[in-house]
Motif scaffolding. Structure first.
Motif, PDB file in Angstrom:
ATOM      1  N   VAL A  68       0.684  -1.248   0.001  1.00 23.02           N
ATOM      2  CA  VAL A  68      -0.061   0.001   0.216  1.00 23.02           C
ATOM      3  C   VAL A  68       0.835   1.390   0.057  1.00 23.02           C
ATOM      4  N   SER A  69       0.627   2.286  -0.642  1.00 22.56           N
ATOM      5  CA  SER A  69       1.289   3.517  -0.803  1.00 22.56           C
ATOM      6  C   SER A  69       0.393   4.656  -0.379  1.00 22.56           C
ATOM      7  N   ALA A  70       0.766   5.591   0.440  1.00 26.27           N
ATOM      8  CA  ALA A  70      -0.006   6.542   0.779  1.00 26.27           C
ATOM      9  C   ALA A  70       0.661   7.896   0.614  1.00 26.27           C
ATOM     10  N   ILE A  71      -0.027   9.081  -0.040  1.00 27.71           N
ATOM     11  CA  ILE A  71       0.529  10.171   0.028  1.00 27.71           C
ATOM     12  C   ILE A  71      -0.571  11.213   0.688  1.00 27.71           C
ATOM     13  N   GLY A  72      -0.020  12.380   1.240  1.00 26.27           N
ATOM     14  CA  GLY A  72      -1.308  13.111   1.745  1.00 26.27           C
ATOM     15  C   GLY A  72      -0.639  14.651   1.920  1.00 26.27           C
ATOM     16  N   LYS A  73      -1.510  15.664   2.388  1.00 28.06           N
ATOM     17  CA  LYS A  73      -0.982  16.968   2.437  1.00 28.06           C
ATOM     18  C   LYS A  73      -2.113  17.623   3.626  1.00 28.06           C
ATOM     19  N   LEU A  74      -1.217  18.394   4.466  1.00 29.96           N
ATOM     20  CA  LEU A  74      -1.740  18.921   5.598  1.00 29.96           C
ATOM     21  C   LEU A  74      -2.047  20.445   5.444  1.00 29.96           C
ATOM     22  N   TYR A  75      -3.270  20.958   5.298  1.00 30.27           N
ATOM     23  CA  TYR A  75      -3.594  22.361   5.065  1.00 30.27           C
ATOM     24  C   TYR A  75      -3.600  23.161   6.180  1.00 30.27           C
ATOM     25  N   THR A  76      -2.821  24.290   6.660  1.00 31.83           N
ATOM     26  CA  THR A  76      -3.088  25.093   7.660  1.00 31.83           C
ATOM     27  C   THR A  76      -3.603  26.356   7.283  1.00 31.83           C
ATOM     28  N   ASN A  77      -3.973  27.294   8.362  1.00 31.93           N
ATOM     29  CA  ASN A  77      -4.079  28.592   7.997  1.00 31.93           C
ATOM     30  C   ASN A  77      -3.220  29.327   8.332  1.00 31.93           C
ATOM     31  N   ASN A  78      -3.139  30.847   8.332  1.00 30.27           N
ATOM     32  CA  ASN A  78      -1.929  31.844   8.159  1.00 30.27           C
ATOM     33  C   ASN A  78      -1.144  31.668   9.546  1.00 30.27           C
ATOM     34  N   SER A  79      -1.889  31.223  10.677  1.00 28.58           N
ATOM     35  CA  SER A  79      -0.999  31.082  11.948  1.00 28.58           C
ATOM     36  C   SER A  79      -0.353  29.797  11.894  1.00 28.58           C
ATOM     37  N   GLY A  80      -0.541  28.787  11.058  1.00 32.25           N
ATOM     38  CA  GLY A  80      -0.033  27.466  10.943  1.00 32.25           C
ATOM     39  C   GLY A  80      -0.827  26.341  11.806  1.00 32.25           C
ATOM     40  N   ASN A  81      -2.093  26.807  12.102  1.00 28.93           N
ATOM     41  CA  ASN A  81      -2.954  25.611  12.787  1.00 28.93           C
ATOM     42  C   ASN A  81      -3.605  24.938  11.597  1.00 28.93           C
ATOM     43  N   PRO A  82      -3.688  23.604  12.005  1.00 28.39           N
ATOM     44  CA  PRO A  82      -4.300  22.776  11.017  1.00 28.39           C
ATOM     45  C   PRO A  82      -5.552  22.978  10.599  1.00 28.39           C
ATOM     46  N   LEU A  83      -5.907  23.042   9.237  1.00 26.78           N
ATOM     47  CA  LEU A  83      -7.511  23.077   8.968  1.00 26.78           C
ATOM     48  C   LEU A  83      -7.977  21.717   8.489  1.00 26.78           C
ATOM     49  N   HIS A  84      -7.612  21.248   7.503  1.00 24.46           N
ATOM     50  CA  HIS A  84      -7.842  19.847   7.074  1.00 24.46           C
ATOM     51  C   HIS A  84      -6.573  19.133   6.162  1.00 24.46           C
ATOM     52  N   PHE A  85      -7.033  17.891   6.402  1.00 23.85           N
ATOM     53  CA  PHE A  85      -5.881  16.810   5.825  1.00 23.85           C
ATOM     54  C   PHE A  85      -6.592  16.141   4.500  1.00 23.85           C
TER      55      PHE A  85
ATOM     56  N   GLY B  79      -5.840  13.108   1.680  1.00 24.61           N
ATOM     57  CA  GLY B  79      -4.893  12.203   1.304  1.00 24.61           C
ATOM     58  C   GLY B  79      -5.327  11.205   0.434  1.00 24.61           C
ATOM     59  N   MET B  80      -4.640  10.277   0.106  1.00 18.47           N
ATOM     60  CA  MET B  80      -4.937   9.130  -0.815  1.00 18.47           C
ATOM     61  C   MET B  80      -4.153   7.948  -0.433  1.00 18.47           C
ATOM     62  N   ILE B  81      -4.934   6.816  -0.422  1.00 13.25           N
ATOM     63  CA  ILE B  81      -4.181   5.552  -0.334  1.00 13.25           C
ATOM     64  C   ILE B  81      -4.477   4.555  -1.557  1.00 13.25           C
ATOM     65  N   LEU B  82      -3.187   4.162  -2.006  1.00 17.52           N
ATOM     66  CA  LEU B  82      -3.440   3.338  -3.031  1.00 17.52           C
ATOM     67  C   LEU B  82      -2.765   1.917  -3.007  1.00 17.52           C
TER      68      LEU B  82
END
Ligand code: ADP
Length: 258
Positions: free
Chosen positions: A1-18, A20-23
């Motif tokens: 299984v291979s997984a890739i993903g990206k974490l999105y943050t707001n201007n102050s660096g706090n996580p907003l959402h994530f 990702g994809m699992i193949l």
């Protein structure tokens, strides 16, 4: 299984959402293993008839020499040279398949690097008509490494130096002790390589596009295998080159084997 993903943050660096994809790459992996096994099997099967052929030709060569038939001896010597090249390519494929299936094992022994380099220069000269290869010897130096595999790296660098110097410029080989490492350098004054290509030379199947010399053939596996062998020894391999001026390939490995 291979997984890739990206974490999105707001201007102050706090996580907003994530996101990702699992193949599931099981199928690709299985195909890769099957392809690899196939290459290994074909290469292995090709080796046996080639070895016999080489034996027969050597026998004929000996007889031709005894009978002072210089023409036949010369032709048969050339045939031996070509067979050696072919065996080298097949061994390359076999080694790739061994490497990719994790079956590359080092058999280390004590040997004199200086003597090995000299021997391999002698062999290269047999198939390189017209090139001058100068050797700047190092003092006799006992190294603990896999002699056959290090020999294949040196042969590969030497034959590349010849192959990529189509106007038969001079080749200089040098070996020296640098700290606890033995360093071998092979310098040619041939085609040279662009800076942008030098980074990718050690990748599997990578070949620099060469429109001026399209007849120079190869598979782009020699440097990849050389780099793997040197890395397995805990050493490093690198190149300094300038397009149109020539290249120097260097490798270094620990003298004591660790
Ligand atoms: P091959 O020579 O079979 O293509 P290698 O892995 O040995 O494969 O080399 C990869 C590429 O690196 C070659 O295709 C060539 O473009 C370049 N190269 C290697 N050695 C030299 C050299 N001494 N001079 C110029 N280019 C070289």
């Amino acid at each position: 299984v291979s997984a890739i993903g990206k974490l999105y943050t707001n201007n102050s660096g706090n996580p907003l959402h994530f996101s990702g994809m699992i193949l599931d790459i099981t199928q690709q992996k299985e195909d890769e293993i099957r392809k690899n096994d196939f290459i290994g099997m074909v290469s292995h099967e090709l080796k046996t008839p080639l070895t016999s052929l080489s034996g027969y030709i050597q026998l004929l060569h000996r007889n031709a020499k005894k009978a002072a038939d210089n023409y036949s001896a010369d032709v048969l010597q050339k045939a031996t040279g070509q067979l050696k090249k072919m065996t080298g390519m097949i061994n390359g494929f076999l080694n790739i398949s061994r490497l990719e299936s994790g079956k590359i094992h080092l058999q280390k022994q004590q040997f004199d690097m200086d003597a090995l380099v000299q021997e391999l220069i002698g062999e290269t000269k047999l198939s390189a008509s017209g090139h001058t290869i100068t050797f700047l010897p190092c003092p006799p130096l006992n190294v603990f490494a896999d002699k056959e595999k290090i020999g294949s790296v040196i042969s590969n660098l030497l034959s590349n130096a010849v192959k990529y110097s189509p106007h038969k410029e001079e080749i200089t080989v040098h070996c020296e002790l640098v700290g606890d490492q033995v360093q071998v350098s092979i310098k040619d004054e041939g085609l040279g390589i662009n800076q942008s290509d030098t980074k990718r030379l050690f990748e599997r199947f990578y070949r620099v596009e060469n429109k001026e010399n399209p007849h120079i053939s190869g598979f782009g596996i020699g440097l990849y295998l050389s780099a793997e062998i040197i890395e397995h020894h805990g050493g490093k391999i690198w190149v300094e080159s300038e397009k149109g001026k020539g290249s120097t390939f260097h490798f270094s490995i620990p003298v004591s084997g660790q």
